[in-house]
Write a protein that holds these residues in place. Structure first.
Motif, PDB file in Angstrom:
ATOM      1  N   ARG A 238     -12.148 -12.837   4.943  1.00 17.62           N
ATOM      2  CA  ARG A 238     -11.590 -14.146   4.590  1.00 17.62           C
ATOM      3  C   ARG A 238     -10.785 -14.059   3.299  1.00 17.62           C
ATOM      4  O   ARG A 238      -9.702 -14.634   3.181  1.00 17.62           O
ATOM      5  CB  ARG A 238     -12.735 -15.150   4.459  1.00 17.62           C
ATOM      6  N   LEU A 239     -11.304 -13.323   2.327  1.00 16.06           N
ATOM      7  CA  LEU A 239     -10.626 -13.158   1.039  1.00 16.06           C
ATOM      8  C   LEU A 239      -9.246 -12.536   1.226  1.00 16.06           C
ATOM      9  O   LEU A 239      -8.253 -13.011   0.667  1.00 16.06           O
ATOM     10  CB  LEU A 239     -11.472 -12.284   0.120  1.00 16.06           C
ATOM     11  N   LEU A 240      -9.168 -11.475   2.016  1.00 14.74           N
ATOM     12  CA  LEU A 240      -7.890 -10.788   2.218  1.00 14.74           C
ATOM     13  C   LEU A 240      -6.877 -11.669   2.931  1.00 14.74           C
ATOM     14  O   LEU A 240      -5.672 -11.545   2.711  1.00 14.74           O
ATOM     15  CB  LEU A 240      -8.112  -9.500   3.020  1.00 14.74           C
ATOM     16  N   ARG A 241      -7.344 -12.598   3.761  1.00 15.36           N
ATOM     17  CA  ARG A 241      -6.435 -13.523   4.456  1.00 15.36           C
ATOM     18  C   ARG A 241      -5.995 -14.677   3.572  1.00 15.36           C
ATOM     19  O   ARG A 241      -4.874 -15.177   3.707  1.00 15.36           O
ATOM     20  CB  ARG A 241      -7.111 -14.097   5.707  1.00 15.36           C
ATOM     21  N   GLU A 242      -6.840 -15.097   2.657  1.00 12.17           N
ATOM     22  CA  GLU A 242      -6.624 -16.377   1.975  1.00 12.17           C
ATOM     23  C   GLU A 242      -6.154 -16.268   0.526  1.00 12.17           C
ATOM     24  O   GLU A 242      -5.537 -17.211   0.013  1.00 12.17           O
ATOM     25  CB  GLU A 242      -7.922 -17.208   2.027  1.00 12.17           C
ATOM     26  N   VAL A 243      -6.446 -15.205  -0.164  1.00 12.82           N
ATOM     27  CA  VAL A 243      -6.063 -15.072  -1.582  1.00 12.82           C
ATOM     28  C   VAL A 243      -4.973 -14.006  -1.676  1.00 12.82           C
ATOM     29  O   VAL A 243      -5.246 -12.809  -1.698  1.00 12.82           O
ATOM     30  CB  VAL A 243      -7.263 -14.715  -2.465  1.00 12.82           C
ATOM     31  N   ARG A 244      -3.745 -14.446  -1.752  1.00 11.04           N
ATOM     32  CA  ARG A 244      -2.572 -13.568  -1.624  1.00 11.04           C
ATOM     33  C   ARG A 244      -2.541 -12.447  -2.641  1.00 11.04           C
ATOM     34  O   ARG A 244      -2.106 -11.323  -2.342  1.00 11.04           O
ATOM     35  CB  ARG A 244      -1.321 -14.444  -1.740  1.00 11.04           C
ATOM     36  N   ILE A 245      -2.992 -12.710  -3.855  1.00 12.23           N
ATOM     37  CA  ILE A 245      -2.856 -11.708  -4.909  1.00 12.23           C
ATOM     38  C   ILE A 245      -3.758 -10.504  -4.673  1.00 12.23           C
ATOM     39  O   ILE A 245      -3.483  -9.409  -5.176  1.00 12.23           O
ATOM     40  CB  ILE A 245      -3.144 -12.341  -6.299  1.00 12.23           C
ATOM     41  N   VAL A 246      -4.830 -10.652  -3.902  1.00 16.11           N
ATOM     42  CA  VAL A 246      -5.734  -9.518  -3.661  1.00 16.11           C
ATOM     43  C   VAL A 246      -5.060  -8.457  -2.786  1.00 16.11           C
ATOM     44  O   VAL A 246      -4.979  -7.287  -3.193  1.00 16.11           O
ATOM     45  CB  VAL A 246      -7.070  -9.988  -3.060  1.00 16.11           C
ATOM     46  N   PRO A 247      -4.555  -8.792  -1.586  1.00 14.01           N
ATOM     47  CA  PRO A 247      -3.826  -7.754  -0.824  1.00 14.01           C
ATOM     48  C   PRO A 247      -2.556  -7.287  -1.534  1.00 14.01           C
ATOM     49  O   PRO A 247      -2.151  -6.128  -1.382  1.00 14.01           O
ATOM     50  CB  PRO A 247      -3.509  -8.442   0.509  1.00 14.01           C
ATOM     51  N   LEU A 248      -1.930  -8.169  -2.329  1.00 16.12           N
ATOM     52  CA  LEU A 248      -0.764  -7.749  -3.100  1.00 16.12           C
ATOM     53  C   LEU A 248      -1.131  -6.660  -4.107  1.00 16.12           C
ATOM     54  O   LEU A 248      -0.392  -5.680  -4.288  1.00 16.12           O
ATOM     55  CB  LEU A 248      -0.149  -8.943  -3.835  1.00 16.12           C
ATOM     56  N   SER A 249      -2.272  -6.833  -4.763  1.00 13.34           N
ATOM     57  CA  SER A 249      -2.717  -5.842  -5.745  1.00 13.34           C
ATOM     58  C   SER A 249      -2.982  -4.501  -5.073  1.00 13.34           C
ATOM     59  O   SER A 249      -2.604  -3.443  -5.596  1.00 13.34           O
ATOM     60  CB  SER A 249      -3.979  -6.336  -6.454  1.00 13.34           C
ATOM     61  N   ILE A 250      -3.628  -4.544  -3.929  1.00 14.35           N
ATOM     62  CA  ILE A 250      -3.864  -3.317  -3.170  1.00 14.35           C
ATOM     63  C   ILE A 250      -2.530  -2.735  -2.701  1.00 14.35           C
ATOM     64  O   ILE A 250      -2.302  -1.518  -2.750  1.00 14.35           O
ATOM     65  CB  ILE A 250      -4.789  -3.602  -1.977  1.00 14.35           C
ATOM     66  N   GLY A 251      -1.614  -3.611  -2.260  1.00 12.34           N
ATOM     67  CA  GLY A 251      -0.309  -3.180  -1.786  1.00 12.34           C
ATOM     68  C   GLY A 251       0.522  -2.494  -2.850  1.00 12.34           C
ATOM     69  O   GLY A 251       1.308  -1.579  -2.548  1.00 12.34           O
ATOM     70  N   VAL A 252       0.378  -2.900  -4.114  1.00 16.93           N
ATOM     71  CA  VAL A 252       1.110  -2.260  -5.210  1.00 16.93           C
ATOM     72  C   VAL A 252       0.729  -0.786  -5.309  1.00 16.93           C
ATOM     73  O   VAL A 252       1.591   0.096  -5.477  1.00 16.93           O
ATOM     74  CB  VAL A 252       0.850  -2.991  -6.543  1.00 16.93           C
ATOM     75  N   TRP A 253      -0.559  -0.495  -5.191  1.00 21.04           N
ATOM     76  CA  TRP A 253      -1.002   0.901  -5.244  1.00 21.04           C
ATOM     77  C   TRP A 253      -0.448   1.701  -4.065  1.00 21.04           C
ATOM     78  O   TRP A 253      -0.007   2.846  -4.234  1.00 21.04           O
ATOM     79  CB  TRP A 253      -2.535   0.949  -5.250  1.00 21.04           C
ATOM     80  N   VAL A 254      -0.472   1.092  -2.864  1.00 19.97           N
ATOM     81  CA  VAL A 254       0.063   1.763  -1.681  1.00 19.97           C
ATOM     82  C   VAL A 254       1.575   2.002  -1.845  1.00 19.97           C
ATOM     83  O   VAL A 254       2.092   3.084  -1.534  1.00 19.97           O
ATOM     84  CB  VAL A 254      -0.227   0.933  -0.413  1.00 19.97           C
ATOM     85  N   TYR A 255       2.281   0.994  -2.351  1.00 17.40           N
ATOM     86  CA  TYR A 255       3.731   1.084  -2.545  1.00 17.40           C
ATOM     87  C   TYR A 255       4.097   2.248  -3.456  1.00 17.40           C
ATOM     88  O   TYR A 255       4.986   3.063  -3.147  1.00 17.40           O
ATOM     89  CB  TYR A 255       4.231  -0.239  -3.126  1.00 17.40           C
ATOM     90  N   TRP A 256       3.406   2.344  -4.591  1.00 19.05           N
ATOM     91  CA  TRP A 256       3.743   3.402  -5.544  1.00 19.05           C
ATOM     92  C   TRP A 256       3.280   4.772  -5.065  1.00 19.05           C
ATOM     93  O   TRP A 256       3.903   5.797  -5.390  1.00 19.05           O
ATOM     94  CB  TRP A 256       3.172   3.081  -6.920  1.00 19.05           C
ATOM     95  N   ALA A 257       2.234   4.824  -4.279  1.00 17.96           N
ATOM     96  CA  ALA A 257       1.816   6.099  -3.692  1.00 17.96           C
ATOM     97  C   ALA A 257       2.901   6.628  -2.753  1.00 17.96           C
ATOM     98  O   ALA A 257       3.248   7.827  -2.791  1.00 17.96           O
ATOM     99  CB  ALA A 257       0.499   5.924  -2.937  1.00 17.96           C
ATOM    100  N   LEU A 258       3.463   5.718  -1.928  1.00 15.07           N
ATOM    101  CA  LEU A 258       4.550   6.110  -1.036  1.00 15.07           C
ATOM    102  C   LEU A 258       5.800   6.504  -1.821  1.00 15.07           C
ATOM    103  O   LEU A 258       6.493   7.469  -1.475  1.00 15.07           O
ATOM    104  CB  LEU A 258       4.868   4.973  -0.067  1.00 15.07           C
ATOM    105  N   ALA A 259       6.105   5.745  -2.897  1.00 15.21           N
ATOM    106  CA  ALA A 259       7.281   6.051  -3.712  1.00 15.21           C
ATOM    107  C   ALA A 259       7.164   7.427  -4.359  1.00 15.21           C
ATOM    108  O   ALA A 259       8.136   8.187  -4.427  1.00 15.21           O
ATOM    109  CB  ALA A 259       7.461   4.973  -4.772  1.00 15.21           C
ATOM    110  N   ILE A 260       5.970   7.773  -4.822  1.00 14.67           N
ATOM    111  CA  ILE A 260       5.761   9.082  -5.463  1.00 14.67           C
ATOM    112  C   ILE A 260       5.899  10.204  -4.438  1.00 14.67           C
ATOM    113  O   ILE A 260       6.481  11.264  -4.718  1.00 14.67           O
ATOM    114  CB  ILE A 260       4.376   9.119  -6.147  1.00 14.67           C
ATOM    115  N   VAL A 261       5.389   9.958  -3.227  1.00 15.36           N
ATOM    116  CA  VAL A 261       5.535  10.960  -2.161  1.00 15.36           C
ATOM    117  C   VAL A 261       7.009  11.183  -1.846  1.00 15.36           C
ATOM    118  O   VAL A 261       7.479  12.327  -1.726  1.00 15.36           O
ATOM    119  CB  VAL A 261       4.777  10.519  -0.885  1.00 15.36           C
ATOM    120  N   LEU A 262       7.782  10.090  -1.732  1.00 15.04           N
ATOM    121  CA  LEU A 262       9.213  10.208  -1.451  1.00 15.04           C
ATOM    122  C   LEU A 262       9.962  10.889  -2.592  1.00 15.04           C
ATOM    123  O   LEU A 262      10.931  11.620  -2.369  1.00 15.04           O
ATOM    124  CB  LEU A 262       9.817   8.827  -1.188  1.00 15.04           C
ATOM    125  N   ALA A 263       9.504  10.657  -3.805  1.00 17.82           N
ATOM    126  CA  ALA A 263      10.176  11.234  -4.975  1.00 17.82           C
ATOM    127  C   ALA A 263      10.013  12.745  -5.055  1.00 17.82           C
ATOM    128  O   ALA A 263      10.763  13.422  -5.777  1.00 17.82           O
ATOM    129  CB  ALA A 263       9.644  10.587  -6.250  1.00 17.82           C
TER     130      ALA A 263
END
Length: 364
Positions: free
Chosen positions: A238-263
């Motif tokens: 329920r938390l992951l569906r309803e509180v936007r900043i929580v999946p966003l915070s997790i998504g930031v880590w995923v985003y930068w992990a992918l960016a570092i791999v591409l770099a």
């Protein structure tokens, strides 16, 4: 048992507390009720001012325990009301809203809490402007079932007793969401009215000063702390569906992990620079403001960093008694009839006049 307990949570609210207390006393004038000021070890005159009124004043024993979730739970330890309202020390409560909320709770026994419109009196920074826009999107005609009552609400004591505690003392923010999730998980409803509940006199700070204040106060740890609370309360999905900043915070880590791999493949500096610019440009286009876009992206990254720290922080039991001192209490019946020791001079030396006493003609 009193009909209504109004808990006013405070931390260094000397400029606002008199207004908050007076509005709370006015709101319970037609009911058997009480006002409790739950103070998080203020270092200004908040407690001294609050003691001039017919209220109970309780003070957190240790400033190291300060959290947004502490104040409501501290007041709950002392209150006796059938219904409980949570009010910030920089808010002014609308008595008309309380009457309507009480009527709903009296008639609709599956409703655990009733909230209303938070009227922001100061919108001089981007955070508050964003908050107003979000609330406007959520407003509907008549009443509406909602996930939580942000900014306070009138709650049914029986419902709180069923779920064990009012507010999770471990949380630096999102304590209202956690409460709402636990109540809904137990089968209760929460109702948001279109009526104004309070006027909110928020921080007199610019955007970046307020952001720095959030960092120093530990607010950005709250995403991780809330995730831990959700694990304990079994509402992670329920938390992951309803509180936007929580999946966003997790998504930031995923985003930068992918960016570092591409770099790693080619042009690492350019790749990372592009990765940094994409979210800022995207949010600037969406919000039609470069400042707001930049502010949003910085907030995401601070929340992402705080998420990890918050998840790893140790938790104490939310049911544990909060160490505190009762520094002032009052016999309201005595105060109302002029028999109490507070009546004779309460507030006169500072120009603050309790709502139940007669004011000099020049001040009316």
């Amino acid at each position: 048992m009193s009909k209504i307990s109004i808990i006013i949570k405070t931390l260094n609210e000397a400029t606002n507390i008199a207004r908050a207390v007076q509005s709370a006393l006015a709101a319970i004038a037609d009911y058997e009720g009480e006002v409790i000021v739950a103070d998080s070890a203020s270092t200004d005159e908040t407690v001294a001012i609050a003691r001039q009124f017919p209220t109970s004043v309780v003070v957190l024993e240790s400033a190291s325990q300060r959290r947004c979730g502490v104040g409501p739970q501290l007041g709950y330890q002392y209150c006796k009301g059938e219904y409980i309202y949570i009010l910030d020390g920089d808010m002014e409560l609308d008595a008309g809203f309380i009457r309507k909320a009480v009527d709903i709770l009296d008639r609709q026994h599956d409703v655990a809490g009733v909230g209303g419109y938070i009227h922001e009196m100061r919108t001089d920074n981007l955070e508050l402007k964003g908050r107003v826009k979000r609330f406007q999107r959520a407003r509907r005609k008549d009443k509406l079932d909602v996930d939580c009552l942000n900014g306070g609400g009138l709650y049914r004591r029986v419902a709180i007793s069923q779920i064990g505690y009012l507010s999770d003392r471990n949380l630096h923010a999102f304590e209202e969401y956690d409460l709402g999730a636990r109540l809904r998980g137990a089968g209760w409803r929460l109702v948001l009215l279109e009526d104004k509940a309070v006027d909110h006199y928020s921080y007199v700070m610019g955007t970046w000063s307020l952001l720095w204040h959030r960092v120093l106060s530990g607010r950005f740890l709250s995403c991780g702390e809330l995730f831990r609370a959700a694990m304990a309360g079994q509402y992670v999905g329920r938390l992951l569906r309803e509180v936007r900043i929580v999946p966003l915070s997790i998504g930031v880590w995923v985003y930068w992990a992918l960016a570092i791999v591409l770099a790693q493949s080619a042009l690492p500096a350019l790749t990372l620079l592009v990765a940094l610019g994409i979210p800022v440009i995207a949010m600037a286009v969406r919000t039609k403001s470069l400042n707001l876009g930049l502010f949003s992206v910085i907030t995401w990254h601070l929340s992402a960093g705080g998420f990890v720290v918050g998840v790893l922080r140790s938790r104490c039991s939310p049911n544990a008694v909060i160490a505190s001192r009762l520094v002032h209490s009052v016999d309201r019946d005595a105060a109302d009839t002029g028999r109490g020791p507070l009546y004779a001079g309460a507030g006169l030396e500072s120009g603050i006049y309790p709502v139940w006493s007669k004011q000099p003609a020049a001040q009316r």
